[in-house]
Write a protein that holds these residues in place. Structure first.
Motif, short mmCIF file in Angstrom:
data_model
loop_
_atom_site.label_atom_id
_atom_site.label_comp_id
_atom_site.label_asym_id
_atom_site.label_seq_id
_atom_site.Cartn_x
_atom_site.Cartn_y
_atom_site.Cartn_z
N ALA A 49 0.83 -1.21 0.00
CA ALA A 49 0.00 0.00 0.00
C ALA A 49 0.86 1.26 0.00
N ALA A 50 1.94 1.24 0.77
CA ALA A 50 2.83 2.40 0.82
C ALA A 50 3.53 2.60 -0.53
N HIS A 51 3.86 1.51 -1.18
CA HIS A 51 4.54 1.59 -2.48
C HIS A 51 3.67 2.33 -3.51
N ALA A 109 6.59 11.77 -1.35
CA ALA A 109 5.54 10.75 -1.36
C ALA A 109 4.52 11.07 -0.27
N PRO A 110 3.22 11.01 -0.58
CA PRO A 110 2.19 11.32 0.42
C PRO A 110 2.34 10.44 1.67
N GLY A 111 2.25 11.06 2.81
CA GLY A 111 2.31 10.32 4.07
C GLY A 111 3.70 10.12 4.63
N THR A 112 4.73 10.54 3.90
CA THR A 112 6.10 10.39 4.40
C THR A 112 6.39 11.47 5.43
N ARG A 113 6.97 11.06 6.55
CA ARG A 113 7.46 12.01 7.54
C ARG A 113 8.97 12.00 7.50
N GLU A 164 24.84 22.10 12.11
CA GLU A 164 24.73 21.71 10.71
C GLU A 164 23.89 20.44 10.57
N PRO A 165 23.24 20.27 9.39
CA PRO A 165 22.54 19.00 9.15
C PRO A 165 23.54 17.86 9.14
N ALA A 166 23.23 16.77 9.86
CA ALA A 166 24.17 15.66 9.99
C ALA A 166 23.64 14.36 9.38
N ALA A 167 22.33 14.13 9.48
CA ALA A 167 21.78 12.86 9.02
C ALA A 167 20.28 13.01 8.80
N VAL A 168 19.73 12.13 7.98
CA VAL A 168 18.30 12.14 7.72
C VAL A 168 17.74 10.73 7.87
N ALA A 169 16.43 10.67 8.06
CA ALA A 169 15.70 9.41 8.11
C ALA A 169 14.24 9.73 7.82
N ALA A 170 13.49 8.71 7.39
CA ALA A 170 12.08 8.92 7.06
C ALA A 170 11.24 7.81 7.65
N MET A 171 9.93 8.02 7.59
CA MET A 171 8.98 7.05 8.15
C MET A 171 7.65 7.21 7.43
N SER A 172 6.98 6.10 7.15
CA SER A 172 5.60 6.12 6.66
C SER A 172 4.81 5.08 7.42
N MET A 173 3.48 5.25 7.47
CA MET A 173 2.66 4.37 8.30
C MET A 173 1.53 3.76 7.51
N GLY A 218 -1.04 0.01 10.89
CA GLY A 218 -0.50 0.13 12.24
C GLY A 218 1.00 -0.07 12.32
N VAL A 219 1.66 -0.14 11.14
CA VAL A 219 3.11 -0.36 11.07
C VAL A 219 3.79 0.93 10.64
N ALA A 220 4.82 1.33 11.36
CA ALA A 220 5.65 2.47 10.97
C ALA A 220 6.87 1.92 10.24
#
Length: 250
Positions: A15-17, A148-152, A161-170, A173-175
Motif C-alpha cells: 500500500a505504501a509503495h 511521497a504522500p504520508g512520508t514524515r 549543521e545537518p548531519a543525518a536524515v531518516a524517514a517514516m511512513s505508516m 499500524g506499522v511504521a
C-alpha cells in the motif's frame, strides 16, 4: 507466527509503495502493486501484497506495464511468500537479485527518548541533505521519497549543521522506517541511533504498534537496528526478469 506478521508487513509495504505513483502511474496486477514514478528510478517496481502467488497472466500484464514505461520487471516480496510464488516467477524467467533483512520493533517497549537536535523537515531541504548522504545521482530518488504522500521526514543536527536524515511512513499500524543517510563528517557519532529512537517514539505517538525496517545483511545499519532492540523476522527478496530470460521465454 512470522507468516502472519510478514503478511501484515507485505500489505503495509504494498500500500505504501502505491504512493510513489503520484508522479507517474500505479497499477494492480492481482497481488502485485506496480509503480512507475519517473524515468530510471529504483522505486519503479512491483510489491507483492502477501495474499497469494501471482498468476502467469498477471506477470505477463505486469511485463507489458514495464515495457510501456521502459523499466525492468522487478518484484519485491517477503520471504514467507517466496516458496509458494517461486514456481510461477522462475517459470517466467525471474531470478533473485538481492536480499535485505526484515526487522521489527514492538512499540510497547522503546529505548529512552534521545537527546540532541532532531527536527521534522520539509521535503526539499530533507531531499537535498539525503542526496548528499547517499551520493551523486540520488537527487531524483530522494526527492521522490521526500514528496511521497504520508512520508514524515526527520533530520539530526550536530554543531549547527545537518548531519543525518531518516524517514517514516505508516500503514496497517506499522511504521516503516526508511531513507536513512548520514553525511560523511558526522558518521560514527550516534546520529542514526538517535534517529531510530526518535522515530520509535514518534511512531508510537502516531498510533502505530509496530515499526519495521529493511537493512543490508552484515551492514552497520543492521548492527544499529539490533542495538536499538529490533528483531529479525525474515527477508525482503528482490527478483527481476532479465533480458536473456525475456528472449528465452518469449
Amino acid at each position: 507466527m512470522n507468516t502472519e506478521l510478514l503478511g501484515r508487513l507485505a500489505r503495509a509495504e504494498a500500500a505504501a509503495h502505491a504512493r510513489y505513483g503520484r508522479t507517474g502511474e500505479t497499477a494492480h496486477f492481482g497481488p502485485l502493486i506496480a509503480v512507475h514514478a519517473g524515468p530510471e528510478l529504483p522505486i519503479n517496481a512491483a510489491w507483492h501484497d502477501g495474499t497469494r502467488p501471482p498468476t502467469a497472466q498477471e506477470l505477463e500484464a505486469f511485463g507489458v506495464f514495464c515495457a510501456h514505461h521502459s523499466q525492468p520487471q522487478t518484484v519485491h516480496l517477503l520471504s514467507a511468500f517466496m516458496p509458494q510464488g517461486w514456481t510461477v516467477l522462475s517459470e517466467r524467467g525471474y531470478a533473485l537479485d538481492y536480499v535485505l533483512h526484515v526487522y521489527v520493533h514492538d512499540l510497547k517497549r522503546r529505548p529512552a527518548a534521545p537527546p540532541g537536535d532532531l527536527r521534522e523537515e520539509e521535503p526539499a531541504g530533507w531531499a537535498a541533505v539525503a542526496a548528499r548522504g547517499f551520493g551523486p545521482g540520488t537527487e531524483a530518488i530522494m526527492d521522490a521519497v521526500a514528496r511521497a504522500p504520508g512520508t514524515r521526514r526527520f533530520m539530526a543536527w550536530l554543531d549547527g549543521e545537518p548531519a543525518a536524515v531518516a524517514a517514516m511512513s505508516m500503514g496497517e499500524g506499522v511504521a516503516a522506517f526508511h531513507g536513512t543517510a548520514t553525511l560523511p563528517p558526522f558518521r560514527r557519532r550516534g546520529v542514526q541511533t538517535a534517529l531510530l529512537a526518535h522515530r520509535l517514539h514518534v511512531a508510537a505517538q502516531a498510533g502505530a504498534d509496530l515499526a519495521s525496517v529493511f537493512v543490508t545483511p552484515g551492514s552497520g545499519s543492521e548492527r544499529n537496528v539490533e542495538r536499538a532492540g529490533f528483531r529479525l523476522v525474515g527477508a525482503r527478496l528482490t527478483v527481476t526478469r532479465h533480458p536473456e530470460a525475456l528472449t528465452r521465454h518469449a
